[in-house]
Design a protein around this motif. Structure first.
Motif, PDB file in Angstrom:
ATOM      1  N   GLY A  70       0.828  -1.192   0.000  1.00  0.00           N
ATOM      2  CA  GLY A  70       0.000   0.000   0.000  1.00  0.00           C
ATOM      3  C   GLY A  70       0.861   1.239   0.000  1.00  0.00           C
ATOM      4  N   GLY A  71       0.225   2.371  -0.186  1.00  0.00           N
ATOM      5  CA  GLY A  71       0.928   3.651  -0.183  1.00  0.00           C
ATOM      6  C   GLY A  71       1.188   4.135   1.226  1.00  0.00           C
ATOM      7  N   ILE A  72       1.617   5.366   1.303  1.00  0.00           N
ATOM      8  CA  ILE A  72       2.097   5.935   2.561  1.00  0.00           C
ATOM      9  C   ILE A  72       1.012   5.940   3.645  1.00  0.00           C
ATOM     10  CG2 ILE A  72       1.605   8.346   1.876  1.00  0.00           C
ATOM     11  CD1 ILE A  72       4.356   9.053   3.126  1.00  0.00           C
ATOM     12  N   CYS A 112      12.150   0.624   0.678  1.00  0.00           N
ATOM     13  CA  CYS A 112      11.937   1.191   2.022  1.00  0.00           C
ATOM     14  C   CYS A 112      12.714   0.428   3.098  1.00  0.00           C
ATOM     15  CB  CYS A 112      10.463   1.278   2.367  1.00  0.00           C
ATOM     16  SG  CYS A 112       9.674  -0.316   2.555  1.00  0.00           S
ATOM     17  N   ASN A 136       6.632   3.623   7.041  1.00  0.00           N
ATOM     18  CA  ASN A 136       6.575   2.253   6.499  1.00  0.00           C
ATOM     19  C   ASN A 136       7.510   1.295   7.226  1.00  0.00           C
ATOM     20  OD1 ASN A 136       9.079   2.828   5.307  1.00  0.00           O
ATOM     21  ND2 ASN A 136       8.074   3.638   3.503  1.00  0.00           N
ATOM     22  N   ASN A 168      10.226   2.333  -6.235  1.00  0.00           N
ATOM     23  CA  ASN A 168       8.766   2.518  -6.339  1.00  0.00           C
ATOM     24  C   ASN A 168       8.291   2.079  -7.726  1.00  0.00           C
ATOM     25  OD1 ASN A 168       9.276   3.881  -3.894  1.00  0.00           O
ATOM     26  ND2 ASN A 168       7.586   5.289  -4.244  1.00  0.00           N
ATOM     27  N   SER A 181      -3.599   3.519  -2.281  1.00  0.00           N
ATOM     28  CA  SER A 181      -2.648   3.376  -3.392  1.00  0.00           C
ATOM     29  C   SER A 181      -1.363   4.174  -3.176  1.00  0.00           C
ATOM     30  CB  SER A 181      -3.306   3.851  -4.683  1.00  0.00           C
ATOM     31  OG  SER A 181      -3.598   5.230  -4.574  1.00  0.00           O
ATOM     32  N   HIS A 182      -0.412   3.940  -4.054  1.00  0.00           N
ATOM     33  CA  HIS A 182       0.815   4.740  -4.111  1.00  0.00           C
ATOM     34  C   HIS A 182       0.540   6.026  -4.898  1.00  0.00           C
ATOM     35  CE1 HIS A 182       2.517   0.700  -3.275  1.00  0.00           C
ATOM     36  NE2 HIS A 182       3.296   1.403  -2.490  1.00  0.00           N
ATOM     37  N   VAL A 183       1.517   6.920  -4.873  1.00  0.00           N
ATOM     38  CA  VAL A 183       1.283   8.250  -5.432  1.00  0.00           C
ATOM     39  C   VAL A 183       0.949   8.230  -6.930  1.00  0.00           C
ATOM     40  CG1 VAL A 183       3.787   8.695  -5.715  1.00  0.00           C
ATOM     41  CG2 VAL A 183       2.199  10.597  -5.646  1.00  0.00           C
ATOM     42  N   CYS A 204      -3.158  17.244  -3.786  1.00  0.00           N
ATOM     43  CA  CYS A 204      -2.119  16.226  -3.621  1.00  0.00           C
ATOM     44  C   CYS A 204      -1.622  16.285  -2.179  1.00  0.00           C
ATOM     45  CB  CYS A 204      -0.965  16.475  -4.587  1.00  0.00           C
ATOM     46  SG  CYS A 204      -1.452  16.376  -6.310  1.00  0.00           S
ATOM     47  N   TRP A 205      -1.002  15.203  -1.730  1.00  0.00           N
ATOM     48  CA  TRP A 205      -0.606  15.094  -0.326  1.00  0.00           C
ATOM     49  C   TRP A 205       0.803  15.621  -0.082  1.00  0.00           C
ATOM     50  CZ3 TRP A 205      -2.145   9.270   0.677  1.00  0.00           C
ATOM     51  CH2 TRP A 205      -3.535   9.138   0.522  1.00  0.00           C
ATOM     52  N   GLY A 206       0.989  16.112   1.141  1.00  0.00           N
ATOM     53  CA  GLY A 206       2.323  16.499   1.599  1.00  0.00           C
ATOM     54  C   GLY A 206       2.769  17.822   0.984  1.00  0.00           C
ATOM     55  N   PRO A 210       9.326  15.702  -1.570  1.00  0.00           N
ATOM     56  CA  PRO A 210      10.062  14.425  -1.548  1.00  0.00           C
ATOM     57  C   PRO A 210      10.438  13.963  -2.959  1.00  0.00           C
ATOM     58  CG  PRO A 210       8.177  14.295  -0.103  1.00  0.00           C
ATOM     59  CD  PRO A 210       8.040  15.579  -0.863  1.00  0.00           C
ATOM     60  N   PRO A 271       1.308  12.990   5.304  1.00  0.00           N
ATOM     61  CA  PRO A 271       2.761  12.802   5.476  1.00  0.00           C
ATOM     62  C   PRO A 271       3.546  12.873   4.163  1.00  0.00           C
ATOM     63  CG  PRO A 271       1.588  10.709   5.706  1.00  0.00           C
ATOM     64  CD  PRO A 271       0.534  11.765   5.547  1.00  0.00           C
ATOM     65  N   ASP A 272       4.780  13.341   4.284  1.00  0.00           N
ATOM     66  CA  ASP A 272       5.721  13.362   3.152  1.00  0.00           C
ATOM     67  C   ASP A 272       6.443  12.023   3.005  1.00  0.00           C
ATOM     68  OD1 ASP A 272       5.529  15.777   1.870  1.00  0.00           O
ATOM     69  OD2 ASP A 272       7.115  16.752   3.046  1.00  0.00           O
ATOM     70  N   LYS A 277      14.482   8.701  -2.021  1.00  0.00           N
ATOM     71  CA  LYS A 277      14.662   7.247  -2.106  1.00  0.00           C
ATOM     72  C   LYS A 277      15.121   6.921  -3.517  1.00  0.00           C
ATOM     73  CE  LYS A 277      10.804   5.225  -1.039  1.00  0.00           C
ATOM     74  NZ  LYS A 277       9.646   4.458  -0.535  1.00  0.00           N
TER      75      LYS A 277
END
Ligand code: GFB
Length: 311
Positions: A70-72, A112, A136, A168, A181-183, A204-206, A210, A271-272, A277
């Motif tokens: 799963g995503g963040i 991760c 994660n 990713n 989901s992921h971004v 969008c998140w964060g 990143p 969260p960011d 990565k």
């Protein structure tokens, strides 16, 4: 070592993003005895069921692409499930493979597993050199345990079990659920829906700062097959694209591909995650594998898949 085309090959997780890409790749290459089981047909949390499957089907090669992923947000909200279920799934598959004399197994980890603030790009020997990213941590601990189990079975019993660490991932059969989901698939859905509804903004998140590296699942599938035929060592190996992009620039690229004209709003309450990565993939590059699908082309392919299945 060339794998005979009639070998029984089990792809655990063959309906998922990575497993389905491996399945397609092996079919293209002419493999005739592929084994896949849906969740309803085989519960990978159940050791007895997995043992019975190995007994009956006798796979000679195994790709472990099954995991609770799963995503963040999903990772940070369900730490117990991510730790417990992934440990059970991989223990059943990996130890079961040892018990049933599987000739070769490839376990898929995740980038991760590296410490949150490790130097970039991430070299294989940075694993366990510092604290993990908290969002994660459970998933990372499970994946580290899987890598260590493969290495230990090799050391103690001589099993030819290897591990690959993909960056990713995205591609066909991704999860487009906005909560889990992921971004990349999340932004495909968000921009597609906003365009269809002529919405003025997309959230969008964060912070958007990143940096992440993205690899198309068809490229990873080629890498997995390449490693299955050409790699045999206790040391796991990174599989990345080779460059990264900020989430802000990723959003702009997806916006362009989809043709959405509105504005992006950044929700700072989300969260960011880890600041950067980027894998150092020089070991697999030197062995001769390279990714072929650049990010913009990959997003176009993923968007086609989204429209075919969810659009
Ligand atoms: O892909 P993602 O969920 O996971 O998020 P990670 C990457 C970045 O995109 C984060 C931002 O900074 C998110 O805040 N982002 C922006 C969004 N908008 C969105 C959105 O709508 N949805 C999502 N999901 N993110 C995962 C780990 O970390 O990476 C897993 O949780 C696994 O364990 C996986 O390792 C590969 O890259 O942060």
């Amino acid at each position: 070592m060339e794998i005979p085309r009639d070998s029984p090959i089990y792809i655990a997780g063959h309906r998922g993003l990575v497993g389905s890409a491996i399945w397609r790749k092996l079919q293209q290459l002419g493999f005739t005895h592929l084994l896949g089981r849906t969740r309803a047909e085989l519960n990978l949390l159940n050791a007895a069921a997995v043992r019975e499957f190995y007994d009956r089907e006798k796979p000679v090669y195994v790709f472990v692409a099954a995991a609770k992923v799963g995503g963040i947000l999903a990772n940070s909200q369900q730490p117990a499930a991510f730790l417990y279920e992934n440990l059970l799934i991989q223990n059943n598959l990996i130890h079961g493979a040892y018990e049933h004399g599987v000739k070769k197994l490839l376990f898929l980890g995740s980038s991760c597993i590296y410490p949150k603030l490790a130097p970039q790009p991430l070299k294989e020997d940075y694993m366990l050199s510092g604290p993990l990213e908290l969002t994660n941590e459970s998933y990372a601990i499970a994946k580290i345990a899987g890598i260590k189990l493969c290495a230990a079975l090799r050391r103690q019993y001589g099993c030819d079990f290897i591990s690959a660490m993909p960056t990713n991932m995205y591609g066909a059969n991704d999860n487009y659920d906005l909560q889990t989901s992921h971004v990349l698939p999340a932004l495909i859905r968000k921009f597609h829906q906003a365009k269809a509804a002529s919405a003025p903004t997309v959230t969008c998140w964060g912070s958007g700062t990143p940096l992440r590296e993205f690899l198309h699942s068809d490229d990873l599938a080629e890498a997995c097959f390449f490693l299955m035929e050409n790699y045999s060592a206790e040391q796991f190996i990174n599989v990345g694209y080779g460059s990264d992009i900020s989430i802000r620039n990723l959003a702009a690229l997806i916006q362009k591909v989809i043709g959405y004209q509105g504005e992006i709003i950044w929700d700072h309450s989300k969260p960011d995650g880890t600041p950067r990565k980027l894998l150092d993939s020089s070991r697999i590059f030197e062995l001769g594998w390279r990714p072929k699908i650049d990010l913009e082309k990959g997003i176009r392919l993923a968007y086609d898949d989204f429209r075919d299945h969810c659009g």
